[in-house]
Scaffold this active site. Sequence first.
Site, PDB file in Angstrom:
ATOM      1  N   ASP A 189       0.783  -1.234   0.000  1.00 48.14           N
ATOM      2  CA  ASP A 189       0.000   0.000   0.000  1.00 48.14           C
ATOM      3  C   ASP A 189       0.816   1.285   0.000  1.00 48.14           C
ATOM      4  O   ASP A 189       0.246   2.373  -0.116  1.00 48.14           O
ATOM      5  CB  ASP A 189      -0.925   0.023   1.216  1.00 48.14           C
ATOM      6  CG  ASP A 189      -1.945  -1.107   1.184  1.00 48.14           C
ATOM      7  OD1 ASP A 189      -2.337  -1.494   0.080  1.00 48.14           O
ATOM      8  OD2 ASP A 189      -2.333  -1.583   2.271  1.00 48.14           O
ATOM      9  N   ASP A 213       0.538   5.504   2.215  1.00 51.87           N
ATOM     10  CA  ASP A 213      -0.299   4.903   3.260  1.00 51.87           C
ATOM     11  C   ASP A 213       0.241   5.335   4.623  1.00 51.87           C
ATOM     12  O   ASP A 213       0.366   6.518   4.889  1.00 51.87           O
ATOM     13  CB  ASP A 213      -0.334   3.388   3.088  1.00 51.87           C
ATOM     14  CG  ASP A 213      -1.458   2.747   3.891  1.00 51.87           C
ATOM     15  OD1 ASP A 213      -2.487   3.402   4.111  1.00 51.87           O
ATOM     16  OD2 ASP A 213      -1.302   1.591   4.308  1.00 51.87           O
ATOM     17  N   ASP A 217       3.723   0.830  10.282  1.00 52.57           N
ATOM     18  CA  ASP A 217       2.681  -0.133  10.657  1.00 52.57           C
ATOM     19  C   ASP A 217       3.328  -1.291  11.398  1.00 52.57           C
ATOM     20  O   ASP A 217       4.319  -1.860  10.919  1.00 52.57           O
ATOM     21  CB  ASP A 217       1.960  -0.685   9.418  1.00 52.57           C
ATOM     22  CG  ASP A 217       0.924   0.279   8.859  1.00 52.57           C
ATOM     23  OD1 ASP A 217       0.893   1.444   9.304  1.00 52.57           O
ATOM     24  OD2 ASP A 217       0.167  -0.129   7.968  1.00 52.57           O
ATOM     25  N   ARG A 269      -3.606   9.088  14.145  1.00 51.73           N
ATOM     26  CA  ARG A 269      -2.869   7.833  14.353  1.00 51.73           C
ATOM     27  C   ARG A 269      -1.422   8.088  14.780  1.00 51.73           C
ATOM     28  O   ARG A 269      -0.482   7.735  14.103  1.00 51.73           O
ATOM     29  CB  ARG A 269      -2.904   6.958  13.093  1.00 51.73           C
ATOM     30  CG  ARG A 269      -4.298   6.516  12.724  1.00 51.73           C
ATOM     31  CD  ARG A 269      -4.283   5.456  11.633  1.00 51.73           C
ATOM     32  NE  ARG A 269      -5.635   5.028  11.316  1.00 51.73           N
ATOM     33  CZ  ARG A 269      -5.931   4.039  10.478  1.00 51.73           C
ATOM     34  NH1 ARG A 269      -4.952   3.383   9.869  1.00 51.73           N
ATOM     35  NH2 ARG A 269      -7.188   3.704  10.249  1.00 51.73           N
TER      36      ARG A 269
END
Length: 404
Positions: A189, A213, A217, A269
């Site tokens: 992504d 993205d 992560d 986030r």
Amino acid sequence: MVFFRDSWRSISIPVIVIILLAFVAPSSFAKALARSLMQVNAIDLCWRGNPNWSNQRQQLAMCSVGFAGKMKNNIGNDVSYYVVTDPSDDAVDPKPGTLRYGVTRLSGKTWITFKRDMNIKLEKPLLVGSFTTIDGRGTSIHIARGGCFMLDRVTNVIIHGLRFHHCEPQTAGDVMGPGAKLMRLGATDGDAIRVVASTKVWIDHNTLYKCEDGLIDVTLGSTNITISNNWFRDHDKVMLLGHADDFHDDKNMKVTVVFNHFGPNCNQRMPRVRWGYAHVVNNLYQGWEHYAIGGSMNPSIKSEANLFVAPPGGKKEVRYHEPPTSVITSRLDYIVDEIEKKSWNFQSVRDYFENGALFRSSEGQAVIKPGYTKEQEFEAADARALKCLTRSAGALRCHEGVKC
């Protein structure tokens, strides 16, 4: 320690007195205050005062704190050193001298550095193997406008001193992986650093921005991760901890987020947590658009001694509870969401708030301590000192022969 020997003359007498008191007194407050006055955080204090850092690179591995612990498995007499001399990339048949060649063709403990400043455009994501250190100190290394980094089922990895930006989605295709194994990689992504089912990873002093993205992560059962001293800016969804609402294995995830600078122009986030435990400590938040820290699916988050500077005209609330479904479409969905909201544990301890920032901790819940081991633990600094302590967050510009 080299730092103290070389730095006494630049420190005032009152500060010297406080530093001495910190080491003879048992007070954790005194120790944190001493570090704050020295304007160096606990990680940087360990190595940045050494003018011979370029010849003693392995010193860095023993400076990590938090859930990653000391990275002692990345050092020793059996480390292979590899210098990147060529910024080009071939995802399937990498040439000697390139970054992908060093990451995929060398076995065992590998310490990778760079000959000169480089802009590296990766044809496909770079699959980083276990016991690998990628150390950008002394150079300006940009990983940009192509694939970026993926850590897939690996352990003992250090990523330090790189600049990640404009990472782009990639189609499925063949990629040379660790151990010189050609493998099929699915579509990605456009994350800057994606950590999948991996353990004991330290991501330190990188600059990350404007990727397609997420910037970092941590998913699919990854744990014992420390994310420190990074500068995150100009991005929407910054950091995701936990794969999905239905991936229960992330309940064992433990991540330390420490000494980072978030902003300017970060939306949300920072991090967003599912299931697991996050110790978010001593970070500077330079505004947000949607929220700073959020979560769902019963996460435990200890927000400790962070400095939250709310945006001048936007939302002031730091935290956000994300419902398990993207849209609450029925009364049952609403009831489930309210029950789930009461079961998560989100606590603020010694955080400091400016410009109207506010934080509502979970009610009726005790603060869950991280439970660090001796080699993981560290003293959190006073939140009011964070503008100084995070001043050098991001990739450093170090020069050989002088303190970094």
